[in-house]
Scaffold this motif. Structure first.
Motif, PDB file in Angstrom:
ATOM      1  N   LYS A  44       0.859  -0.934   0.510  1.00  0.00           N
ATOM      2  CA  LYS A  44      -0.252  -0.446   0.163  1.00  0.00           C
ATOM      3  C   LYS A  44       0.932   1.171  -0.274  1.00  0.00           C
ATOM      4  N   GLU A 102       2.011   2.030  -3.624  1.00  0.00           N
ATOM      5  CA  GLU A 102       0.947   2.182  -4.320  1.00  0.00           C
ATOM      6  C   GLU A 102       0.273   3.660  -3.944  1.00  0.00           C
ATOM      7  N   LYS A 103       0.565   4.044  -3.127  1.00  0.00           N
ATOM      8  CA  LYS A 103       0.369   5.265  -2.800  1.00  0.00           C
ATOM      9  C   LYS A 103       1.149   6.167  -3.354  1.00  0.00           C
ATOM     10  N   GLY A 137       3.490   5.580  -5.614  1.00  0.00           N
ATOM     11  CA  GLY A 137       2.395   5.993  -7.749  1.00  0.00           C
ATOM     12  C   GLY A 137       1.174   6.460  -7.832  1.00  0.00           C
ATOM     13  N   LYS A 138       0.590   7.333  -6.521  1.00  0.00           N
ATOM     14  CA  LYS A 138      -0.898   7.932  -6.327  1.00  0.00           C
ATOM     15  C   LYS A 138      -0.254   9.687  -6.531  1.00  0.00           C
ATOM     16  N   ARG A 139       0.442   9.492  -6.074  1.00  0.00           N
ATOM     17  CA  ARG A 139       1.199  10.658  -5.454  1.00  0.00           C
ATOM     18  C   ARG A 139       1.723  11.519  -6.332  1.00  0.00           C
ATOM     19  N   GLN A 150       1.185  10.556  -9.628  1.00  0.00           N
ATOM     20  CA  GLN A 150       0.296  10.962 -10.397  1.00  0.00           C
ATOM     21  C   GLN A 150      -0.768  12.600 -10.401  1.00  0.00           C
ATOM     22  N   THR A 151      -0.581  12.215  -9.266  1.00  0.00           N
ATOM     23  CA  THR A 151      -1.265  13.799  -8.199  1.00  0.00           C
ATOM     24  C   THR A 151      -0.775  15.042  -9.104  1.00  0.00           C
ATOM     25  N   LYS A 209      -0.366  15.987 -12.316  1.00  0.00           N
ATOM     26  CA  LYS A 209      -2.026  15.856 -13.145  1.00  0.00           C
ATOM     27  C   LYS A 209      -1.700  17.377 -12.722  1.00  0.00           C
ATOM     28  N   SER A 214      -3.334  13.480 -17.311  1.00  0.00           N
ATOM     29  CA  SER A 214      -2.978  11.934 -16.594  1.00  0.00           C
ATOM     30  C   SER A 214      -1.846  11.276 -17.301  1.00  0.00           C
ATOM     31  N   ARG A 265      -0.064   7.149 -16.615  1.00  0.00           N
ATOM     32  CA  ARG A 265       0.196   5.726 -15.640  1.00  0.00           C
ATOM     33  C   ARG A 265       1.368   5.927 -15.307  1.00  0.00           C
ATOM     34  N   THR A 273       1.328  -7.272  -7.367  1.00  0.00           N
ATOM     35  CA  THR A 273       0.451  -6.302  -7.914  1.00  0.00           C
ATOM     36  C   THR A 273       0.815  -6.750  -9.579  1.00  0.00           C
TER      37      THR A 273
END
Lengths: 86, 143
Positions: free
Chosen positions: A39, A42-43, A45-47, A49-50, A53, A59, A61, B39
């Motif tokens: 997690k 994954e967090k 990667g999301k950060r 991405q944000t 953006k 946007s 990947r 994953t």
């Protein structure tokens, strides 16, 4: 982009799916940002991405890759690989 | 009461797991326990090995991203219901399991549960209060 622990080595891969262009940003995982928990990675990667953006309005990947897997260039680094068939 | 574990970042590419096993084999490092989290894009390999620092060093030299983290090892009898008893303690204490894996030490005798909690200190206390047997780093690595 100043995301702590992320290696300065990255690569952008552009592909086309139908009429849509897709952007994948590959980022090397350094020891500082590596975690034994899925997690956390994954967090991260999301950060990324944000942040991309927010900064560029694009946007994309994010793909986390092993260190030293992105080709180093002796001169101008090849940052973008365009795999679109136009 | 905490046991050292190494964690390795793996891209989902054919042959990477074999590269790790080969590096460990070439350096005579024995794997005591293993778990692979996957994953879509990457995996995290978690290992308890005979020589943690040496394993970290040789894997780093082989180009892997390696981290050392701590897990809790609980010894249980190898019989039906043993895991349930331990997880009831976890549940009653309201602890959050980040991940866990298990293996049998000697068939029919004992098994070992390896846990990573969000609050490891609270987990140690809950296990001790419930009379669960926590193994030390030395005990696990000397298996």
């Amino acid at each position: 982009m100043g995301v702590e622990g992320v290696e300065p080595h990255y690569q952008i891969v552009v592909t086309r799916d139908g009429s849509l262009d897709n952007i994948e940003v590959q980022v090397e995982v350094s020891e500082q940002i590596f975690s034994d928990e899925v997690k956390s990675l994954e967090k991260l990667g999301k950060r990324l991405q944000t942040e991309i953006k927010d900064l560029l309005g694009i946007s994309c990947r994010i793909k986390l890759v092993e260190p030293k897997t992105i080709q180093r260039s002796e001169g101008k680094a090849k940052r973008v690989i365009d795999n679109r068939k136009i | 009461m905490k046991v050292k574990q190494i964690a390795i970042f793996l891209e989902n590419k054919s042959g990477r797991l074999a590269d790790i096993s080969h590096t460990l084999a070439a350096n005579a490092i024995n794997i005591r326990a293993l778990s692979l989290a996957d994953t879509a894009d990457f995996g995290i390999l978690r290992l308890v090995v005979s020589e943690t620092e040496k394993a970290q060093q040789v894997l780093k030299s082989a180009g892997f991203t390696v981290g050392i983290t701590e897990v809790l090892a609980v010894e249980v009898p190898d019989k039906p219901g043993a895991l349930d008893l331990v997880l009831q303690v976890v549940s009653k204490a309201g602890l959050n399991v980040e991940y866990m894996y298990a293996f049998t030490r000697k068939s029919g005798e004992t098994g070992m549960l390896l846990f990573r909690f969000d609050d490891q200190e609270r987990a140690i206390k809950a296990f001790q209060d419930a009379g669960c047997k926590l193994l030390s780093d030395e005990e696990v690595h000397a298996l």
